[in-house]
Write a protein that holds these residues in place. Structure first.
Motif, mmCIF file in Angstrom:
data_model
loop_
_atom_site.group_PDB
_atom_site.id
_atom_site.type_symbol
_atom_site.label_atom_id
_atom_site.label_comp_id
_atom_site.label_asym_id
_atom_site.label_seq_id
_atom_site.Cartn_x
_atom_site.Cartn_y
_atom_site.Cartn_z
ATOM 1 N N SER A 140 0.669 -0.918 -0.307
ATOM 2 C CA SER A 140 0.584 0.234 -0.024
ATOM 3 C C SER A 140 0.814 1.249 0.239
ATOM 4 O O SER A 140 0.825 2.668 -0.839
ATOM 5 N N PHE A 141 1.778 1.576 0.666
ATOM 6 C CA PHE A 141 2.680 2.378 0.625
ATOM 7 C C PHE A 141 3.658 2.760 -0.384
ATOM 8 O O PHE A 141 3.251 3.544 -1.005
ATOM 9 N N SER A 167 2.369 1.400 -3.850
ATOM 10 C CA SER A 167 1.781 1.680 -4.480
ATOM 11 C C SER A 167 0.813 3.222 -4.631
ATOM 12 O O SER A 167 1.123 3.697 -5.580
ATOM 13 N N SER A 168 1.461 4.283 -3.396
ATOM 14 C CA SER A 168 0.894 5.840 -3.745
ATOM 15 C C SER A 168 2.453 6.229 -3.254
ATOM 16 O O SER A 168 2.202 7.541 -2.642
ATOM 17 N N HIS A 169 3.300 5.736 -3.508
ATOM 18 C CA HIS A 169 4.709 6.504 -3.389
ATOM 19 C C HIS A 169 5.179 6.592 -1.941
ATOM 20 O O HIS A 169 5.830 8.447 -2.044
ATOM 21 N N THR A 203 1.068 9.783 1.173
ATOM 22 C CA THR A 203 0.262 9.691 2.022
ATOM 23 C C THR A 203 0.734 10.057 3.380
ATOM 24 O O THR A 203 0.199 10.062 4.481
ATOM 25 N N SER A 204 2.069 9.650 3.171
ATOM 26 C CA SER A 204 2.582 9.305 5.328
ATOM 27 C C SER A 204 3.505 10.297 5.224
ATOM 28 O O SER A 204 4.144 10.430 6.135
ATOM 29 N N GLU A 248 9.619 7.828 -7.621
ATOM 30 C CA GLU A 248 8.802 7.004 -8.419
ATOM 31 C C GLU A 248 10.268 5.645 -8.098
ATOM 32 O O GLU A 248 10.177 4.632 -8.010
ATOM 33 N N TYR A 290 5.727 4.512 8.513
ATOM 34 C CA TYR A 290 4.097 4.561 8.468
ATOM 35 C C TYR A 290 3.533 2.617 8.538
ATOM 36 O O TYR A 290 2.748 2.963 9.247
#
Length: 306
Positions: free
Chosen positions: A99-100, A102-104, A107-108, A124, A178
């Motif tokens: 999840s971390f 895939s969102s690069h 979000t954290s 990326e 995260y």
């Protein structure tokens, strides 16, 4: 893991409260016939409960006290003392990492961290580096049930761009934060060969670097809710004879030395802090008592400035 043989039984000299942790790059590509017994020798002479390995490119014949996890793509891995620890939530940790990545990791980030990242690298690219050059396990102590997330990391080559490597380590800290947040804020310890001097590292607010020397490339980055004390460097091992040569210096064998220390648990940190508070309280009371005594002296004997 090898279970038999006196040599591979290993030693577990630490008491139940002691948790030893080590990071060691074991030198991918060099002669396995020299490196394998050298790793065994180091772990037998300096037994640790958690070991972060980098450039682990051979099948380990490590002391039988260890279980292990390994990222075969990057040859990084982690050993842990199976008498003291067990791996937990393996599937959940992998899902959280997916999840971390895939969102690069965006979000954290708070705004300051994100700005720092944008300045130093492509997100990326950093995600690719961290996802392929790290190994992550969540360990739980068998006696106290205390949990810790351990990450073994091997940074980009020494000749890679310095700013890129700094950015990678920022991303690594964001992954650690995260995972900590997703797992009820448990401590995270990163041990590795970062291929970057520790004084060059951009340390985020929640983290601290623990090292033996500024010029070493091997060290620990930890969340502020844990501690590693008594950090030492291992430079030699017992003599290892191979063909007509004799080896004993770790840098000649691995290109690196081993770094180890004591990982302090939450309870021990609380006890330390309580001890420090008690000591300060006693000093204050002593000083207050001294001042009161001085105030009671006759005026001519009270030399303290008014």
């Amino acid at each position: 893991m090898a279970e038999g043989g006196l040599r591979n039984q290993g030693r577990d000299d630490h008491g139940p409260e002691y948790v030893g942790i080590m990071t060691l790059n074991i030198g991918k590509g060099k002669n396995v016939d020299i490196r394998r017994p050298a790793v065994e020798s180091v772990l037998e002479a300096h037994p640790q409960d958690i070991v972060c390995l980098q450039e682990w490119d051979f099948k380990g014949d490590f002391p039988a006290i260890y279980n292990d996890s390994k990222n075969n793509d990057s040859k990084v891995g982690i050993l842990w003392n199976k008498k003291k620890f067990k791996e937990v939530d393996k599937k959940c940790i992998q899902e959280q990492m997916d999840s971390f990545f895939s969102s690069h990791g965006v979000t954290s980030f708070d705004e300051d961290h994100l700005a720092n990242m944008i300045k130093c690298l492509c997100l990326e690219e950093a995600v690719n580096v961290i996802s392929t050059r790290s190994c992550v396990v969540k360990l739980q102590r068998k006696d106290t049930n205390a949990k810790v997330i351990v990450i073994s990391y091997h940074g980009r080559r020494k000749d890679s761009n310095q700013d890129d490597k700094k950015g990678d380590i920022v991303m690594l800290q964001m992954l650690a934060k995260y995972l900590s947040d997703k797992n009820k804020y448990i401590p995270v310890v990163i041990g590795g060969d970062f291929n970057l001097n520790s004084r060059e590292v951009r340390v985020c607010n929640e983290f601290t670097v623990r090292r033996k020397g500024e010029d070493l490339l091997d060290y620990f980055i930890i969340t502020n809710d844990t501690e590693i004390t008594g950090i030492q460097e291992i430079t030699n091992t017992k003599e290892i004879k191979h063909k007509k040569s004799t080896w004993s210096k770790l840098k000649d064998i691995f290109g690196h030395t081993a770094i180890f220390g004591r990982l302090i648990s939450d309870r021990e940190r609380i006890e330390q802090l309580e001890g420090e508070v008690k000591g300060l309280t006693e000093r204050i009371e002593k000083l207050e008592g001294k001042n009161a005594t001085e105030d009671e002296l006759p005026e001519e004997n009270n030399w303290k400035a008014k």
